[in-house]
Motif scaffolding. Structure first.
Motif, PDB file in Angstrom:
ATOM      1  N   ILE A   1      -4.184 -18.369   8.151  1.00  0.00           N
ATOM      2  CA  ILE A   1      -2.813 -18.480   8.654  1.00  0.00           C
ATOM      3  C   ILE A   1      -2.082 -19.486   7.763  1.00  0.00           C
ATOM      4  CG2 ILE A   1      -1.309 -19.067  10.587  1.00  0.00           C
ATOM      5  CD1 ILE A   1      -3.650 -18.386  12.476  1.00  0.00           C
TER       6      ILE A   1
ATOM      7  N   MET B   1      -6.565  -7.059  16.079  1.00  0.00           N
ATOM      8  CA  MET B   1      -5.620  -7.870  15.302  1.00  0.00           C
ATOM      9  C   MET B   1      -4.221  -7.247  15.322  1.00  0.00           C
ATOM     10  SD  MET B   1      -7.220 -10.581  14.102  1.00  0.00           S
ATOM     11  CE  MET B   1      -6.549 -11.160  12.546  1.00  0.00           C
TER      12      MET B   1
ATOM     13  N   ILE C   1      -0.038  -3.297   4.923  1.00  0.00           N
ATOM     14  CA  ILE C   1      -1.247  -3.472   4.110  1.00  0.00           C
ATOM     15  C   ILE C   1      -0.804  -3.801   2.690  1.00  0.00           C
ATOM     16  CG2 ILE C   1      -3.362  -2.405   3.252  1.00  0.00           C
ATOM     17  CD1 ILE C   1      -3.304  -0.549   5.689  1.00  0.00           C
TER      18      ILE C   1
ATOM     19  N   GLU D   1      -5.181 -11.183   7.248  1.00  0.00           N
ATOM     20  CA  GLU D   1      -6.557 -10.723   7.422  1.00  0.00           C
ATOM     21  C   GLU D   1      -7.007 -10.058   6.132  1.00  0.00           C
ATOM     22  OE1 GLU D   1      -7.233  -7.671  10.365  1.00  0.00           O
ATOM     23  OE2 GLU D   1      -9.411  -7.806  10.156  1.00  0.00           O
TER      24      GLU D   1
ATOM     25  N   VAL E   1       6.246 -14.679  13.857  1.00  0.00           N
ATOM     26  CA  VAL E   1       4.900 -14.714  13.261  1.00  0.00           C
ATOM     27  C   VAL E   1       4.672 -13.383  12.544  1.00  0.00           C
ATOM     28  CG1 VAL E   1       2.416 -14.860  13.709  1.00  0.00           C
ATOM     29  CG2 VAL E   1       4.014 -16.271  15.032  1.00  0.00           C
ATOM     30  N   GLY E   2       4.461 -13.442  11.240  1.00  0.00           N
ATOM     31  CA  GLY E   2       4.165 -12.246  10.468  1.00  0.00           C
ATOM     32  C   GLY E   2       2.669 -11.994  10.418  1.00  0.00           C
ATOM     33  N   SER E   3       2.299 -10.784  10.083  1.00  0.00           N
ATOM     34  CA  SER E   3       0.877 -10.456  10.036  1.00  0.00           C
ATOM     35  C   SER E   3       0.658  -9.328   9.031  1.00  0.00           C
ATOM     36  CB  SER E   3       0.404 -10.017  11.425  1.00  0.00           C
ATOM     37  OG  SER E   3      -0.999  -9.874  11.459  1.00  0.00           O
ATOM     38  N   ILE E   4      -0.261  -9.528   8.124  1.00  0.00           N
ATOM     39  CA  ILE E   4      -0.567  -8.481   7.133  1.00  0.00           C
ATOM     40  C   ILE E   4      -2.080  -8.279   7.043  1.00  0.00           C
ATOM     41  CG2 ILE E   4       1.465  -9.065   5.743  1.00  0.00           C
ATOM     42  CD1 ILE E   4      -0.666 -10.125   3.596  1.00  0.00           C
ATOM     43  N   PHE E   5      -2.448  -7.139   6.463  1.00  0.00           N
ATOM     44  CA  PHE E   5      -3.842  -6.869   6.117  1.00  0.00           C
ATOM     45  C   PHE E   5      -3.916  -6.865   4.593  1.00  0.00           C
ATOM     46  CE2 PHE E   5      -7.689  -4.639   5.188  1.00  0.00           C
ATOM     47  CZ  PHE E   5      -8.523  -4.836   6.268  1.00  0.00           C
ATOM     48  N   LEU E   6      -4.763  -7.690   4.033  1.00  0.00           N
ATOM     49  CA  LEU E   6      -4.875  -7.803   2.574  1.00  0.00           C
ATOM     50  C   LEU E   6      -6.132  -7.063   2.105  1.00  0.00           C
ATOM     51  CD1 LEU E   6      -4.159 -11.108   0.633  1.00  0.00           C
ATOM     52  CD2 LEU E   6      -5.440  -9.190  -0.298  1.00  0.00           C
TER      53      LEU E   6
ATOM     54  N   ARG F   1      -0.281  -3.033  10.856  1.00  0.00           N
ATOM     55  CA  ARG F   1       0.340  -4.120  10.088  1.00  0.00           C
ATOM     56  C   ARG F   1       0.576  -3.672   8.648  1.00  0.00           C
ATOM     57  NH1 ARG F   1      -4.666  -7.437  10.751  1.00  0.00           N
ATOM     58  NH2 ARG F   1      -5.382  -5.441  11.562  1.00  0.00           N
TER      59      ARG F   1
ATOM     60  N   TYR G   1       5.123 -18.462  10.723  1.00  0.00           N
ATOM     61  CA  TYR G   1       3.684 -18.432  10.444  1.00  0.00           C
ATOM     62  C   TYR G   1       3.314 -17.011  10.016  1.00  0.00           C
ATOM     63  CZ  TYR G   1       3.667 -22.772  13.137  1.00  0.00           C
ATOM     64  OH  TYR G   1       3.926 -24.034  13.594  1.00  0.00           O
ATOM     65  N   THR G   2       2.308 -16.916   9.157  1.00  0.00           N
ATOM     66  CA  THR G   2       1.848 -15.592   8.708  1.00  0.00           C
ATOM     67  C   THR G   2       0.325 -15.514   8.809  1.00  0.00           C
ATOM     68  OG1 THR G   2       3.695 -15.393   7.154  1.00  0.00           O
ATOM     69  CG2 THR G   2       1.811 -13.931   6.822  1.00  0.00           C
ATOM     70  N   ILE G   3      -0.124 -14.472   9.507  1.00  0.00           N
ATOM     71  CA  ILE G   3      -1.563 -14.211   9.638  1.00  0.00           C
ATOM     72  C   ILE G   3      -1.974 -13.250   8.523  1.00  0.00           C
ATOM     73  CG2 ILE G   3      -3.364 -13.248  11.128  1.00  0.00           C
ATOM     74  CD1 ILE G   3      -1.318 -13.723  13.503  1.00  0.00           C
TER      75      ILE G   3
ATOM     76  N   ALA H   1       0.816  -1.217   0.000  1.00  0.00           N
ATOM     77  CA  ALA H   1       0.000   0.000   0.000  1.00  0.00           C
ATOM     78  C   ALA H   1       0.849   1.266   0.000  1.00  0.00           C
ATOM     79  CB  ALA H   1      -0.930   0.001   1.212  1.00  0.00           C
TER      80      ALA H   1
ATOM     81  N   ASN I   1       8.131 -15.661   7.276  1.00  0.00           N
ATOM     82  CA  ASN I   1       8.001 -15.968   8.701  1.00  0.00           C
ATOM     83  C   ASN I   1       7.629 -17.426   8.920  1.00  0.00           C
ATOM     84  OD1 ASN I   1       6.915 -12.862   8.450  1.00  0.00           O
ATOM     85  ND2 ASN I   1       8.103 -13.208  10.302  1.00  0.00           N
TER      86      ASN I   1
ATOM     87  N   ILE J   1      -2.425  -8.686  18.282  1.00  0.00           N
ATOM     88  CA  ILE J   1      -1.964 -10.067  18.053  1.00  0.00           C
ATOM     89  C   ILE J   1      -0.656 -10.040  17.259  1.00  0.00           C
ATOM     90  CG2 ILE J   1      -2.525 -12.279  16.954  1.00  0.00           C
ATOM     91  CD1 ILE J   1      -4.246 -11.618  19.399  1.00  0.00           C
TER      92      ILE J   1
END
Lengths: 70, 153
Positions: B77, B1, B55, A65, B13-18, B53, A61-63, A44, A59, B4
Motif C-alpha cells: 500500500i 481483493m 491490471i 497486489e 483508495v485506488g487498487s490495482i493488480f500488477l 481492478r 492510498y493505493t493498494i 493490460a 489516490n 476491498i
C-alpha cells in the motif's frame, strides 16, 4: 547476466527450488516510510504505458497486489 | 481483493493488480517469453479469475517486481506521496482491509488536527488456506504445475 538471460531466469520454465527460490527476496525490498522506487507499467487492456508513481499519485492510498494467472 | 477495492473506492483508495511472472507455469499457461504473451495472460486472468481492478503489467524482466522483493502474491500500500506504508509477503483481503481502515482513520485524525508521528511495526497476520482451490488453480495451469508443486514441498 545478459538481458535475455535475466528474462529467462526471471520467467523460469518450471517450479523447482533452484529456479524459484533465488527470487524470494522480500527481506531486501524497500523500507516502509521511505520514498519508493518507480517503474514503468503497461495497462493490460490498452497497452498504454504509465508508471507506478502515476498510479500512486491518483489516490489518497493505493493498494498494489502483485501476482499472475498462475 | 476485488471486494476491498469496491469497499474503499469512495474513500479515495485506488487498487490495482500488477502482473508479474508465471509462478507455476504449466502446459496451458507456460512461462512468459514476450510482452505480447504477457498481455494475453493478463487478459485471461481478468476473464477467468474475474479480476475487476485495473491490471497493469510489469516489464518482461520483472524490474518492478524484483525491486519490491519478487514474492509471487504480495501486497503493498502506497500513499499519494509515493511512500510505502504497508507491505505483506502474501496477499490477504482481511489484512489489507484492516490496514486500510487504520490508515483512513489516521487521515481522519490528522484532519482533526491531531499531531501524529509515524513508527514502524511488524506483525504476523494469518490467512485462510484453501488447499482445494489452490490445487484447482494449479491444475488450470496444466498438469505439470501440479506435479512440480508436489515435488517441491
Amino acid at each position: 547476466m545478459s538481458d535475455q538471460d535475466l528474462i529467462e531466469k526471471y520467467n523460469y520454465d518450471e517450479f523447482v527450488p533452484d529456479k524459484f527460490m533465488p527470487w524470494m527476496r522480500f527481506a531486501e525490498s524497500p523500507n516502509l516510510g521511505e520514498t519508493a522506487p518507480d517503474f514503468p507499467l503497461w495497462h493490460a487492456e490498452t497497452q498504454e504505458e504509465t508508471s507506478l508513481s502515476a498510479i500512486w499519485k491518483s489516490n489518497l492510498y493505493t493498494i498494489v497486489e502483485f501476482g499472475s494467472f498462475t | 481483493m476485488n471486494k476491498i477495492a469496491d469497499k474503499y473506492a469512495a474513500d479515495d483508495v485506488g487498487s490495482i493488480f500488477l502482473y508479474t511472472h508465471e509462478a507455476h507455469p504449466g502446459e496451458v499457461m507456460p512461462e512468459l517469453r514476450s510482452m505480447e504473451q504477457k498481455f494475453e495472460h493478463a487478459l485471461k486472468l481478468r476473464d477467468i479469475y474475474g479480476v475487476t481492478r485495473p491490471i497493469l503489467l510489469d516489464s518482461l524482466d520483472g524490474a518492478c517486481h524484483r525491486r519490491y522483493g519478487s514474492m509471487p502474491n504480495m501486497t503493498w500500500i502506497f500513499n499519494r506521496s509515493g511512500t510505502p506504508i504497508y507491505k505483506s509477503d502474501w496477499s490477504d483481503a482481511n489484512s489489507v482491509d484492516n490496514a486500510i481502515a487504520y490508515f483512513l482513520d489516521v487521515t481522519k485524525r490528522r484532519r482533526n488536527k491531531e499531531r501524529l508521528a509515524p513508527f514502524r511495526v511488524e506483525r504476523l497476520d494469518y490467512r485462510n488456506q484453501d488447499q482445494e482451490q489452490f490445487y484447482a488453480g494449479l491444475a488450470r495451469n496444466g498438469p505439470r504445475a501440479v506435479t512440480e508443486f508436489k515435488d517441491a514441498f
